[in-house]
Design an enzyme around this catalytic site. Structure first.
Site, PDB file in Angstrom:
ATOM      1  N   LEU A   1      -5.554 -27.461 -69.898  1.00  0.00           N
ATOM      2  CA  LEU A   1      -5.102 -28.944 -69.780  1.00  0.00           C
ATOM      3  C   LEU A   1      -5.313 -29.085 -68.600  1.00  0.00           C
ATOM      4  O   LEU A   1      -4.447 -28.500 -67.446  1.00  0.00           O
ATOM      5  CB  LEU A   1      -3.803 -29.224 -70.314  1.00  0.00           C
TER       6      LEU A   1
ATOM      7  N   HIS B   1      14.943 -42.728 -64.818  1.00  0.00           N
ATOM      8  CA  HIS B   1      13.605 -41.978 -64.292  1.00  0.00           C
ATOM      9  C   HIS B   1      13.815 -40.343 -64.637  1.00  0.00           C
ATOM     10  O   HIS B   1      12.971 -39.682 -65.085  1.00  0.00           O
ATOM     11  CB  HIS B   1      13.429 -42.095 -62.844  1.00  0.00           C
TER      12      HIS B   1
ATOM     13  N   ASP C   1       6.231 -46.535 -69.371  1.00  0.00           N
ATOM     14  CA  ASP C   1       7.300 -47.648 -68.890  1.00  0.00           C
ATOM     15  C   ASP C   1       8.497 -47.708 -69.567  1.00  0.00           C
ATOM     16  O   ASP C   1       8.549 -47.375 -70.806  1.00  0.00           O
ATOM     17  CB  ASP C   1       6.452 -49.111 -69.325  1.00  0.00           C
TER      18      ASP C   1
HETATM   19  C1  FPP Z   1       7.923 -47.122 -65.203  1.00  0.00           C
HETATM   20  O1  FPP Z   1       9.370 -47.574 -65.893  1.00  0.00           O
HETATM   21  C2  FPP Z   1       8.129 -45.633 -64.622  1.00  0.00           C
HETATM   22  C3  FPP Z   1       7.891 -45.334 -63.381  1.00  0.00           C
HETATM   23  C4  FPP Z   1       7.478 -46.371 -62.347  1.00  0.00           C
HETATM   24  C5  FPP Z   1       8.228 -43.941 -62.926  1.00  0.00           C
HETATM   25  C6  FPP Z   1       7.491 -42.903 -63.936  1.00  0.00           C
HETATM   26  C7  FPP Z   1       8.437 -41.785 -63.667  1.00  0.00           C
HETATM   27  C8  FPP Z   1       8.702 -40.710 -64.497  1.00  0.00           C
HETATM   28  C9  FPP Z   1       8.361 -40.869 -66.113  1.00  0.00           C
HETATM   29  C10 FPP Z   1       9.436 -39.753 -64.190  1.00  0.00           C
HETATM   30  C11 FPP Z   1       8.886 -38.856 -62.908  1.00  0.00           C
HETATM   31  C12 FPP Z   1       7.749 -38.174 -63.355  1.00  0.00           C
HETATM   32  C13 FPP Z   1       7.324 -37.246 -62.594  1.00  0.00           C
HETATM   33  C14 FPP Z   1       5.943 -36.600 -62.994  1.00  0.00           C
HETATM   34  C15 FPP Z   1       8.051 -36.782 -61.506  1.00  0.00           C
HETATM   35  P1  FPP Z   1      10.100 -48.555 -65.173  1.00  0.00           P
HETATM   36  O2  FPP Z   1      10.881 -48.140 -64.088  1.00  0.00           O
HETATM   37  O3  FPP Z   1       9.225 -49.858 -64.693  1.00  0.00           O
HETATM   38  O4  FPP Z   1      10.650 -49.221 -66.269  1.00  0.00           O
HETATM   39  P2  FPP Z   1      11.388 -50.824 -66.419  1.00  0.00           P
HETATM   40  O5  FPP Z   1      10.147 -51.512 -67.053  1.00  0.00           O
HETATM   41  O6  FPP Z   1      12.148 -50.735 -67.553  1.00  0.00           O
HETATM   42  O7  FPP Z   1      11.880 -51.104 -65.157  1.00  0.00           O
END
Ligand code: FPP
Length: 224
Positions: free
Chosen positions: A122, A29, A12
């Site tokens: 893994l 992201h 997150d």
């Molecule tokens: C949550 O942060 C994150 C996500 C919903 C996406 C996770 C994606 C990645 C780590 C990159 C892509 C990964 C792969 C494997 C391709 P948020 O956007 O909710 O953050 P916020 O709470 O600050 O809004």
């Protein structure tokens, strides 16, 4: 010292990091993906057999279309660029969640799973369009359909993590303390670490610090 077979992570904070540093959630992201790669490497170095990453929840469809499209294009290019390397490193990729994406993405995901199926070093469970309530309801429906007795052992067979040990350790970055519909059954006895740093800031040192703390926790599993 506690054995560590399975780490689950709620990654997150990408959006907040991206807005703060690049004025763009999507940039967060992109930066988050770099952390993913570092954490995969370190998981292997620590000889941990399973890593489950929450990449997209059933609730994330409520985000703006532009952000959703960016996330899936990031995933597509990650698989296109990195699949051979993951395979060479003996990594097995498994998708948990409901694979009802575009035909092209579904094909890519199926190819990745098939190619890496027999790998042993893994197992990465990538949670995509995943929701724990949906998974549990589905499991109960399957038990009913197959007229199976409702007990833990039978229910487990219908979870998407059926062949995977429950996580020993859950890490959530981003300074938020909630489970967000992630592995509600499987996390029943996991040790949970909430990390203040946003996912793109999370580094190998932070990861190892948590692992070190986890290893010396007295895990009782209800006993004394
Ligand atoms: C949550 O942060 C994150 C996500 C919903 C996406 C996770 C994606 C990645 C780590 C990159 C892509 C990964 C792969 C494997 C391709 P948020 O956007 O909710 O953050 P916020 O709470 O600050 O809004």
């Amino acid at each position: 010292m506690n054995p560590l077979n399975h780490v689950a992570i709620i990654m997150d904070g990408n959006g907040r990091w991206g807005l703060k540093h690049k004025n763009s959630r999507n940039a967060g992201h992109k930066a988050g993906l770099i952390t993913v790669e570092k954490v995969i490497k370190e998981t292997i170095r620590n000889k941990i057999g399973f890593l489950t990453l929450y990449a997209f929840s059933t609730e994330n469809w409520k985000r703006p279309k532009k952000e959703i499209n960016f996330l899936f294009s990031l995933l597509e290019s990650f698989l296109n660029n990195r699949l051979d390397e993951l395979h060479k490193q003996n990594i097995k990729l498994k998708i948990i969640g409901n694979k009802n994406f575009s035909k092209k993405l579904n094909q890519l995901l199926n190819t990745a799973e098939k190619k890496t199926l027999k790998n042993k070093k893994l197992q990465i469970n990538l949670a995509l369009n995943y929701g724990s309530k949906f998974e549990l309801l589905n499991a109960f429906k399957n038990l009913q359909k197959n007229k199976a007795k409702i007990n833990e052992k039978n229910l487990r067979k219908y979870l998407q993590t059926a062949d995977v040990p429950d996580p020993d350790l859950l890490i959530r970055t981003g300074n938020t303390k909630r489970l967000s519909n992630f592995l509600l059954w499987q996390l029943a006895y996991s040790e949970i670490f909430f990390e203040k740093k946003l996912w793109p800031e999370f580094n190998v040192k932070d990861y190892n610090k948590i692992i070190k703390k986890y290893k010396i926790i007295k895990r009782n599993f209800g006993k004394i």
